[in-house]
Design an enzyme around this catalytic site. Structure first.
Site, PDB file in Angstrom:
ATOM      1  CG  HIS A 226      -5.373  35.196 -11.054  1.00  0.00           C
ATOM      2  ND1 HIS A 226      -4.557  34.717 -10.050  1.00  0.00           N
ATOM      3  CD2 HIS A 226      -4.776  34.839 -12.226  1.00  0.00           C
ATOM      4  CE1 HIS A 226      -3.522  34.076 -10.586  1.00  0.00           C
ATOM      5  NE2 HIS A 226      -3.632  34.138 -11.909  1.00  0.00           N
ATOM      6  CG  ASN A 227      -7.356  42.101 -10.447  1.00  0.00           C
ATOM      7  OD1 ASN A 227      -6.909  42.398 -11.555  1.00  0.00           O
ATOM      8  ND2 ASN A 227      -6.697  42.359  -9.323  1.00  0.00           N
ATOM      9  CG  HIS A 230      -4.410  39.123 -14.784  1.00  0.00           C
ATOM     10  ND1 HIS A 230      -3.085  39.129 -15.167  1.00  0.00           N
ATOM     11  CD2 HIS A 230      -4.895  37.889 -15.131  1.00  0.00           C
ATOM     12  CE1 HIS A 230      -2.770  37.965 -15.710  1.00  0.00           C
ATOM     13  NE2 HIS A 230      -3.850  37.201 -15.705  1.00  0.00           N
ATOM     14  CG  HIS A 266      -6.710  34.788 -19.481  1.00  0.00           C
ATOM     15  ND1 HIS A 266      -6.936  36.143 -19.400  1.00  0.00           N
ATOM     16  CD2 HIS A 266      -5.722  34.514 -18.589  1.00  0.00           C
ATOM     17  CE1 HIS A 266      -6.117  36.667 -18.505  1.00  0.00           C
ATOM     18  NE2 HIS A 266      -5.368  35.708 -18.004  1.00  0.00           N
ATOM     19  CG  ASP A 267      -6.836  34.042 -15.295  1.00  0.00           C
ATOM     20  OD1 ASP A 267      -6.837  32.799 -15.300  1.00  0.00           O
ATOM     21  OD2 ASP A 267      -5.796  34.721 -15.233  1.00  0.00           O
ATOM     22  CG  ASP A 376      -1.682  34.228 -18.395  1.00  0.00           C
ATOM     23  OD1 ASP A 376      -2.287  35.121 -17.777  1.00  0.00           O
ATOM     24  OD2 ASP A 376      -1.637  33.043 -18.009  1.00  0.00           O
TER      25      ASP A 376
END
Length: 472
Positions: A226-227, A230, A266-267, A376
């Site tokens: 999750h970077n 991504h 989104h993250d 995603d």
């Protein structure tokens, strides 16, 4: 961390001084004296000059350089009073006073340099969450506030043009993201705004757009999965799906803006531990959001915190009504990425799919949720040499969480346990039971997905099944 090498030109040759990571100013001076072959004496003053002629303060935070750009060392012996008479003595005293003033100036420079380095370290600590650290995640409120209060803007914005071929590849799921540096990924995302005519339509200032994207990049943590890479993958896949299916032609500019911004954010500030961990560990994130999609609520809050800053507010040109609509759609999409809502969203979309109508607001919004969900978890749509490293990265993140849960006596998930799952077994289950049903359902409304989107997923499933049979 080992000693830093600082290169100095002394006595006609370049030598390297070793500056320990935690030393005093006196120790830094001693290191310079040592490589210059000088004994410690108060009757000499050392000065370093950069290649441009600027004074470089000798301190623990002296900037590193290279052997090709050494600092010039100037040694100035202190003047001594001699028998030459009162006038000479007065001149020597005046020279000594000037030397003291210069030293005091250097000390002032050192203090400013130390303050600057301290500020930089604090900024790095604010924008980076060390994945390997074992301390508890930072409280949610502080995480949001630090983004709002300590936004670090790029000093310069350098626009960059890619080849026309790259821009065309961006419209396909086959783009190899590993070929690009992070700075290039920023330019590619900016191009999506250009391609969809969002900059002109919503009066987005180019400097503001690049400020926004740079702050976003810095607010994604250096997690294995999750970077920021991504983030780019999800945003580019959203862009590609809109083009492959031509659905972007049926969307309003406001909707295209919302989908791209939602994918970008989104993250944001993902800590590397999923919602199950947040809830079971009773983290501040879980407490803040009452155990309801704590991560997704946090990502959205961080995104809109960034957008509150005038220097990064790419939505400043929107009317009040349009801003509210974008905010509603962005939050709707980001919250849809919580896999706990997976079944609910699929069930709703299945009910709409047979008689889908773009004129129905509920139908459209559920389609947007399906689009971001597909984007995603879309890695297996990409070629194997692009997608497979992401599997390794995700398992590394999963295993780290599972190890921590065991250490803290928390419940663990079998699919995250390094002792119970392999890459092949994890992928066979995920692709077969999550990905294919999701994409096949989406294809009932979105055209032209079978060949370029769904077939690669089926091919990936066959590949991991073969590995599972070989017990790899």
């Amino acid at each position: 961390m080992g000693d830093r090498a600082v290169y100095v030109m002394a006595n006609g040759s370049t030598v390297a001084a070793a500056i320990p990571p935690s030393c005093s100013t006196l120790e830094a001076y001693a290191a310079i004296r040592k490589v210059a072959g000088m004994a410690h004496t108060p009757r000499t003053a050392l000065k370093l000059y950069s290649p441009s002629g600027a004074i470089v303060p000798i301190s623990p935070s002296i900037p590193s350089n290279t052997a090709d750009t050494p600092y010039r060392l100037v040694i100035k012996p202190a003047k001594q009073l001699g028998p030459a008479g009162p006038l000479v003595a007065i001149q020597n005293v005046a020279e000594s006073v000037r030397a003291v003033d210069a030293i005091l100036g250097d000390l002032d420079g050192m203090q400013k340099s130390v303050a600057a380095v301290k500020f930089k370290v604090e900024q790095i600590e604010r924008y980076s969450y060390s994945f390997k650290e074992k301390h508890a995640p930072k409280p949610a409120t502080r995480r949001v506030n630090r983004v709002l209060q300590n936004i670090q803007l790029p000093q310069t914005v350098s626009t960059q043009s890619m080849s026309k071929d790259v821009y065309e590849q961006m419209k396909l799921p086959t783009l190899d993201i590993w070929l690009f540096r992070e700075t290039e990924l920023i330019h590619l995302i900016a191009h999506m705004f250009v391609e969809f005519d969002l900059i002109a339509t919503f009066q987005i200032n180019e400097q503001t757009l690049y400020n926004f994207l740079n702050v976003v990049k810095n607010t994604y943590n250096r997690n294995p999965f999750h970077n920021f890479q991504h983030c780019f993958c999800v945003t580019q896949m959203m862009y590609a799906l809109l083009h492959v299916t031509s659905v972007h032609k049926r969307l309003t500019p406001l909707e295209k803006l919302s989908l791209v911004v939602a994918a970008i954010g989104h993250d944001l500030d993902h800590p590397g531990y999923n919602n199950a961990y947040q809830v079971n560990a009773c983290t501040e994130l879980a407490t803040t959001y009452n155990d309801i999609s704590p991560l997704e609520n946090h990502h959205s809050a961080v995104l809109f915190s960034i957008l509150r800053c005038p220097d990064t507010n790419i939505l400043s040109g929107l009317s009040t009504g349009d801003y509210k609509e974008v905010r509603k759609l962005v939050i709707l999409c980001i919250l849809a990425t919580d896999m706990a809502k997976h079944g609910e969203i699929l069930s709703k979309f299945k009910g709409y799919a047979e008689n889908f109508s773009y004129d129905d607001a509920n139908h459209r919004q559920t389609l947007f949720q399906m689009l971001i969900k597909c984007a995603d978890i879309s890695n297996e749509v990409r070629p194997k040499h692009v997608s497979e490293p992401w599997v390794d990265n995700l398992l590394e993140e999963f295993f780290t969480q599972s190890d921590r849960e065991k250490d803290e006596g928390l419940p663990t998930a079998p699919f995250m346990d390094r002792e119970k799952v392999t890459k092949a077994s994890a992928q066979v289950g995920f692709i077969g039971f999550v990905m294919i049903p999701l994409f096949e359902l989406a294809s009932k409304v979105l055209p032209d997905m079978e060949g370029i989107v769904i077939q690669p997923i089926r091919k990936a499933l066959d590949y991991y099944k073969s590995l599972l049979e070989k017990k790899v």
